[in-house]
Design an enzyme around this catalytic site. Structure first.
Site, PDB file in Angstrom:
ATOM      1  N   ASP A 209       0.857  -1.207   0.000  1.00  0.00           N
ATOM      2  CA  ASP A 209       0.000   0.000   0.000  1.00  0.00           C
ATOM      3  C   ASP A 209       0.881   1.241   0.000  1.00  0.00           C
ATOM      4  OD1 ASP A 209       0.220  -1.273   2.967  1.00  0.00           O
ATOM      5  OD2 ASP A 209       0.499   0.899   3.021  1.00  0.00           O
ATOM      6  N   ASP A 211       0.536   3.601   2.272  1.00  0.00           N
ATOM      7  CA  ASP A 211       0.326   4.169   3.606  1.00  0.00           C
ATOM      8  C   ASP A 211      -0.809   5.201   3.502  1.00  0.00           C
ATOM      9  OD1 ASP A 211       0.929   4.108   6.304  1.00  0.00           O
ATOM     10  OD2 ASP A 211       2.325   5.775   6.173  1.00  0.00           O
TER      11      ASP A 211
HETATM   12  N1  LIG Z   1       1.187   1.308   5.763  1.00  0.00           N
HETATM   13  C1  LIG Z   1       1.685   0.460   6.642  1.00  0.00           C
HETATM   14  N2  LIG Z   1       2.129   0.900   7.849  1.00  0.00           N
HETATM   15  C2  LIG Z   1       2.654   0.028   8.736  1.00  0.00           C
HETATM   16  N3  LIG Z   1       2.746  -1.287   8.540  1.00  0.00           N
HETATM   17  C3  LIG Z   1       2.309  -1.765   7.364  1.00  0.00           C
HETATM   18  N4  LIG Z   1       2.298  -3.024   6.868  1.00  0.00           N
HETATM   19  C4  LIG Z   1       1.765  -2.974   5.648  1.00  0.00           C
HETATM   20  N5  LIG Z   1       1.428  -1.697   5.309  1.00  0.00           N
HETATM   21  C5  LIG Z   1       1.776  -0.928   6.368  1.00  0.00           C
END
Ligand SMILES: Nc1ncnc2[nH]cnc12
Ligand SMILES: CSC[C@H]1O[C@H](OP(=O)(O)O)[C@H](O)[C@@H]1O
Length: 291
Positions: A209, A211
């Site tokens: 992703d 974030d």
């Molecule tokens: N955006 C994110 N922040 C923290 N841990 C994660 N693991 C997978 N995506 C994450």
């Protein structure tokens, strides 16, 4: 030359290693606490493998609730010399897309609610974390990724946050301003403890992703992380299998000293050491403490 035993810590979405031959779940006791699960012993080709699902089967454990010391101690007791963490991460850079693999080489540790050292009052030690990732191990992973034609980025900085909540937008922008590449919740203190236990450590970070900083993408959700992990499960599986099959049986010394990190690290005078702590350090520091 030391005989290599390859450890794999499976992160979110990776709770077993299909393709492991002669596989068997076995409990390994640790004086440091309870490991996340039984260890899965087996081999791929001629390489001995020890697998541990970081969050336990069924994903029982939260990032802050994992006993990282028990995990690393148990893997050390199982003979692991080289440890590969497979981890889901959020991307902090436009060019790191969901689905990409990043072989990180640095960490920023923001965790604050976890036991982060084996060395306490009664046996004080300071190991170097200047180069947290073992370069020879990264090379083998890189070759495996190339052989399997899996796109990957070599190098990058992983921010380890406490969680379990994801970041606020302000935090996400702050992490980007530090020049960090990816974010996750688990690789620290794991990498520090592996160094103290003289185990070579490397991470395959799987981007799931953006974030919550990216104007063109909605903020991360667990559903999104799981969907991307599912879509990339085959790639992760192929990478680990190839890595294991091609893993060198003998082990030259680590160029950055991961395998002898304790040589000059312990400060406490032998006469001032706490016998109870020394007993718990039998696996992690047996090489330098003797006995
Ligand atoms: N955006 C994110 N922040 C923290 N841990 C994660 N693991 C997978 N995506 C994450
Ligand atoms: C399910 S998203 C958050 C979760 O996934 C990552 O875990 P791991 O490194 O074990 O794959 C992240 O660090 C969080 O723990």
């Amino acid at each position: 030359m030391t005989k290599a035993v390859l450890g794999i810590i499976g992160g979110s979405g990776l709770y077993d290693l299909p393709g492991l031959e002669d596989a068997e779940w076995r409990s390994v006791k640790s004086p440091w606490g309870t490991p996340s699960d039984q260890l899965r012993f087996g081999r791929i080709g001629t390489t001995p493998i020890v697998f541990l699902p970081r969050h336990g089967r069924g994903h029982r454990l939260s990032p802050s609730g994992i006993d990282y010391r028990a995990n690393i101690d148990a893997l050390k007791r199982a003979g692991v010399t080289d440890l590969v963490s497979v981890s889901a991460v959020g991307s902090l850079k436009q060019e790191l897309y969901p689905g990409d693999f990043v072989l990180v080489d640095q960490f920023i540790d923001k965790t604050h609610a976890r036991a982060s050292s084996f060395f306490e009052n009664g046996c004080v030690a300071h190991v170097s974390m200047a180069h947290p990732v073992a370069p020879l191990l990264v090379e083998v992973i890189r070759h495996a990724a190339e052989a399997e034609e899996i796109g990957h980025h070599v190098g990058g900085t992983y921010v380890a946050m406490e969680g379990p909540q994801f970041s606020s937008a302000a935090e996400s922008h702050l992490h980007r301003s530090w020049g960090a590449d990816v974010i996750g919740m688990t690789n620290m203190p794991e990498a520090k403890l592996a160094r103290e236990a003289e185990i070579a450590y490397a991470t395959v970070a799987m981007v799931t992703d953006y974030d919550c900083w990216h104007p063109g993408h909605a903020a991360v959700t667990v559903d999104q992380v799981i969907a991307v992990l599912r879509d990339n499960a085959d790639k992760a599986q192929r990478l680990v299998s190839r890595l294991a099959r091609d893993f060198p049986a003998d082990h030259p010394p680590c160029p950055i000293g991961s395998d002898r990190a304790l040589d000059h690290a312990i400060l406490t005078a032998p006469s001032a050491r706490d016998p109870a702590l020394l007993a718990k350090l039998d696996a992690v520091a047996g090489r330098v403490l003797g006995g």
